[in-house]
Write a protein that holds these residues in place. Structure first.
Motif, PDB file in Angstrom:
ATOM      1  N   THR A  85       0.709  -1.200   0.025  1.00 38.41           N
ATOM      2  CA  THR A  85       0.103  -0.039   0.055  1.00 38.41           C
ATOM      3  C   THR A  85       0.882   1.161   0.145  1.00 38.41           C
ATOM      4  O   THR A  85       0.534   2.364  -0.285  1.00 38.41           O
ATOM      5  N   VAL A 106      -8.016   0.168   4.070  1.00 33.76           N
ATOM      6  CA  VAL A 106      -7.681  -0.954   3.595  1.00 33.76           C
ATOM      7  C   VAL A 106      -6.652  -1.854   4.461  1.00 33.76           C
ATOM      8  O   VAL A 106      -6.368  -1.516   5.335  1.00 33.76           O
ATOM      9  N   PRO A 114     -10.485  -6.434   7.724  1.00 28.99           N
ATOM     10  CA  PRO A 114     -11.865  -5.839   7.908  1.00 28.99           C
ATOM     11  C   PRO A 114     -12.239  -4.834   8.538  1.00 28.99           C
ATOM     12  O   PRO A 114     -11.622  -4.324   9.673  1.00 28.99           O
ATOM     13  N   ASP A 174     -13.976   1.888   2.453  1.00 26.73           N
ATOM     14  CA  ASP A 174     -13.329   0.293   2.659  1.00 26.73           C
ATOM     15  C   ASP A 174     -13.045  -0.155   1.185  1.00 26.73           C
ATOM     16  O   ASP A 174     -13.971  -0.155   0.463  1.00 26.73           O
ATOM     17  N   MET A 223      -4.733  -6.974  -2.532  1.00 23.57           N
ATOM     18  CA  MET A 223      -3.759  -7.917  -1.852  1.00 23.57           C
ATOM     19  C   MET A 223      -2.245  -7.340  -2.913  1.00 23.57           C
ATOM     20  O   MET A 223      -2.290  -7.043  -3.657  1.00 23.57           O
ATOM     21  N   THR A 224      -1.158  -7.830  -1.867  1.00 22.48           N
ATOM     22  CA  THR A 224      -0.067  -7.710  -2.564  1.00 22.48           C
ATOM     23  C   THR A 224       0.181  -8.171  -3.921  1.00 22.48           C
ATOM     24  O   THR A 224       0.673  -7.651  -4.826  1.00 22.48           O
ATOM     25  N   GLU A 225      -0.386  -9.352  -3.964  1.00 24.64           N
ATOM     26  CA  GLU A 225      -0.369 -10.126  -5.267  1.00 24.64           C
ATOM     27  C   GLU A 225      -1.156  -9.453  -6.645  1.00 24.64           C
ATOM     28  O   GLU A 225      -0.808  -9.457  -7.519  1.00 24.64           O
ATOM     29  N   MET A 285     -17.003  -4.603   1.655  1.00 21.24           N
ATOM     30  CA  MET A 285     -15.716  -4.046   1.099  1.00 21.24           C
ATOM     31  C   MET A 285     -16.210  -3.359  -0.317  1.00 21.24           C
ATOM     32  O   MET A 285     -15.294  -2.837  -0.783  1.00 21.24           O
ATOM     33  N   ARG A 302      -9.814 -15.691   6.216  1.00 18.91           N
ATOM     34  CA  ARG A 302      -8.680 -16.319   5.203  1.00 18.91           C
ATOM     35  C   ARG A 302      -9.060 -17.829   5.109  1.00 18.91           C
ATOM     36  O   ARG A 302      -9.568 -18.466   6.233  1.00 18.91           O
ATOM     37  N   ASN A 356      -3.627 -11.945  10.068  1.00 21.30           N
ATOM     38  CA  ASN A 356      -3.408 -10.478   9.661  1.00 21.30           C
ATOM     39  C   ASN A 356      -3.270  -9.620  10.848  1.00 21.30           C
ATOM     40  O   ASN A 356      -4.338  -9.489  11.455  1.00 21.30           O
ATOM     41  N   ARG A 375       0.643  -8.518   7.304  1.00 19.42           N
ATOM     42  CA  ARG A 375       0.381  -9.837   6.946  1.00 19.42           C
ATOM     43  C   ARG A 375       1.739 -10.626   7.394  1.00 19.42           C
ATOM     44  O   ARG A 375       2.825 -10.490   7.108  1.00 19.42           O
TER      45      ARG A 375
END
Ligand code: WTA
Length: 574
Positions: free
Chosen positions: A262, A334, A337, A356, A360-362, A381, A457, A463, A468
């Motif tokens: 982020t 972000v 939750p 919200d 993800m990183t990916e 979300m 998850r 988290n 993470r």
């Protein structure tokens, strides 16, 4: 963790960049965003050019790019200054023989030097690996080794955590703020910068060439290097417009550290691609400092995380009244939750909706979000970004109807999607095992209006405060402690931090459980791995549940913790 509510918070602002979500969702194509880039006509691609130099070339060089402050410094940089300084750093790297595709790491607290180094490395086509400043030796070593980094930009304090003897590929350690003698492989950032030219031939790259490598955690194995490419800029630009709602006069503050995705994508690339002034605040979280930052810089768009909002809520409503936060127009969250309760609180004390969003990183960019022009259902979300198709699928990849919980999946590809797990194609393929879907590892459901609701998850990834953490990395460190025979690590639900790390430990013969031992083990992980990865809770057990092949069954540990049934134990050892 998320409570569904029937309530709807109406739209509160007009003139939003995205006026009509449904219409945009039906008609938007990523190619529409490509036309905004200079490479669309020139064919010359480089993220750092689009984010910095372009604004200078188009007459916006005097605009402020960066407003930096921490306890000791307060500085501001225009786009023209950032261009010159990143050019210098690009030349520094070139003079060391570093070029396209080489991995350059940056390991330091937030500072202007961090951003000029980052952009400079990208300008010469290097792939940047940012490391969170809290990482200790084992975490630093694993990442530098895996990436075969050739250079690192760091500080005299943090360099102690870089084990040079075990890193033969790492040729240069560039020290920011060094005083006195330089050691083996060490160079002075300031000296090199003073000698370097501020004119640079940018390395024009392919859109699919590597840009940055963010290490992140899964439930098994060491952290994985998630590779993003220059093409991601398409998504960074467009989500900045429609999710962050960035406008030319905005003063934008993203509170995330660039050690996490982020902090790079939305702390640097997205606002700069949009030509917007970014606030960077160094130092630790403090409610007073944070509100002061908003007041002092007249921040208009504020992007933070649920744990921070919960801590601000804990700091009280009266504190909010001490500051002038009237500049705020748009607030976002972000990483974990966002409780409906926090959204309601935000509405009460800031008079703003907290938007919200999920990614993800990916994924390299926001995929599901609440937009300023859309009604918010607190606890959800939001809806997929235009150009993104999100679905809930079962374990065979079949789409599930509304309200059925399943795997949150995205139809691949999209512009900012990761292109590789560094040196680990098998791990990469796991995400795409149910074609055409990218399987996120999160479970969720969709309601009848198309809003997505996060449920948890599906794997063991923890988290904690939005960070993470992979249980394997923590367990590996724990068993290095002389008293620890076996360790299993889980995330335990926590009202403030979302989850905290809890370790179950079986001791070696001759060791007795005690408060001192708990403290000692916690310190051991803090010093060896990272403070945020240290278990806040430790429970000793004579024996841990294991499969016959010797794997610790975290599922059973979690059931113990939550007082739930342990489920199928047929694979357990005895
Ligand atoms: C979680 C951070 C609920 C999720 C950008 C995801 C969320 C992981 C949300 C990615 C959200 C992220 N609501 N959970 N709005 N956003 N997550 O890689 O489990 O550090 O898979 O990326 O955070 O964390 P990462």
């Amino acid at each position: 963790m998320v409570e569904e509510t029937k309530e709807l918070i109406p739209v509160m602002t007009s003139g939003n960049n995205l006026q009509n979500y449904e219409e945009a969702y039906a008609s938007f194509k990523w190619e529409d965003a490509e036309k905004e880039f200079t490479w669309y006509t020139t064919g010359k691609v480089n993220m750092a050019y689009e984010a910095i130099d372009r604004h200078v070339d188009e007459g916006r060089g005097d605009k402020t790019a960066l407003l930096f402050s921490d306890a000791t410094r307060e500085e501001s940089y225009t786009f023209a200054q950032m261009k010159a300084l990143s050019n210098k750093f690009g030349n520094v790297l070139r003079s060391l023989g570093i070029g396209k595709g080489d991995r350059v790491f940056i390991f330091m607290p937030r500072s202007p030097e961090l951003y000029m180094s980052y952009a400079g490395a990208v300008k010469i086509g290097a792939i940047v690996g940012p490391l969170f400043e809290a990482f200790m030796e084992a975490a630093v070593k694993d990442r530098l080794q895996d990436a075969e980094a050739v250079a690192i930009v760091t500080t005299p304090k943090l360099k102690e955590r870089i084990p040079l003897a075990e890193l033969p590929a790492l040729k240069h350690v560039i020290l920011v703020g060094s005083e006195g003698e330089l050691g083996e492989r060490e160079l002075s950032f300031e000296k090199l910068m003073a000698e370097a030219s501020d004119q640079l031939e940018i390395e024009w790259v392919d859109r699919e060439d590597g840009l940055q490598l963010h290490y992140t955690s899964g439930s098994t194995g060491k952290p994985k290097g998630v590779l993003h490419v220059h093409n991601a800029m398409i998504q960074h630009l467009q989500t900045g417009k429609w999710v962050l709602d960035l406008k030319q006069d905005d003063v934008y503050w993203c509170t995330a550290d660039p050690g996490w995705v982020t902090g790079t994508v939305y702390g640097m690339w997205s606002p700069w691609l949009n030509g917007v002034t970014t606030v960077i605040r160094g130092g630790r979280f403090s409610p007073d400092d944070w509100y002061q930052t908003i007041e002092k810089y007249r921040v208009t768009v504020w992007y933070s995380a649920p744990t921070a909002f919960r801590m601000l809520m804990g700091a009280g409503d009266d504190l909010v009244k001490k500051y002038d936060l009237s500049s705020l127009r748009h607030v976002l969250s972000v990483g974990e939750p966002l409780n409906a309760e926090v959204v309601r609180w935000g509405l009460k004390v800031y008079g703003k909706r907290i938007h919200d969003n999920w990614w993800m990183t990916e994924t390299g960019g926001q995929l599901i979000s609440n937009y300023p022009s859309m009604e918010i259902k607190p606890g959800s979300m939001g809806k997929p970004f235009p150009g993104i198709y999100a679905a809930i699928v079962d374990d065979q990849g079949n789409e599930l109807p509304p309200y059925r919980m399943g795997n949150l999946a995205i139809r691949a590809p999209w512009p900012s999607m990761m292109r590789q797990i560094w040196k680990n194609p098998a791990k990469y393929e796991e995400y795409f095992r149910l074609k055409p879907w990218y399987i996120s590892g999160d479970s969720a459901y969709k309601d009848e209006d198309g809003y997505f609701w996060f449920q948890g998850r599906v794997d063991d990834v923890i988290n904690t405060s939005g960070e993470r953490v992979g249980p394997f990395e923590v367990e590996s460190k724990l068993v290095e402690h002389p008293a620890v025979a076996e360790a299993g690590v889980i995330g335990k639900p926590d009202p403030l931090r979302g989850e905290i790390i809890k370790a179950f430990i079986a001791l070696r013969d001759g060791y007795q459980p005690s408060e001192e031992l708990i403290k000692d083990i916690q310190e051991f992980v803090k010093k060896g791995l990272a403070a945020h990865a240290a278990p806040r809770e430790i429970e000793f057990r004579d024996k841990l549940p294991k499969t016959r092949s010797g794997k610790i069954m975290r599922r059973v540990l979690k059931a113990w913790e939550l007082g739930l049934p342990t489920g199928d134990l047929s694979t357990m050892e005895d």
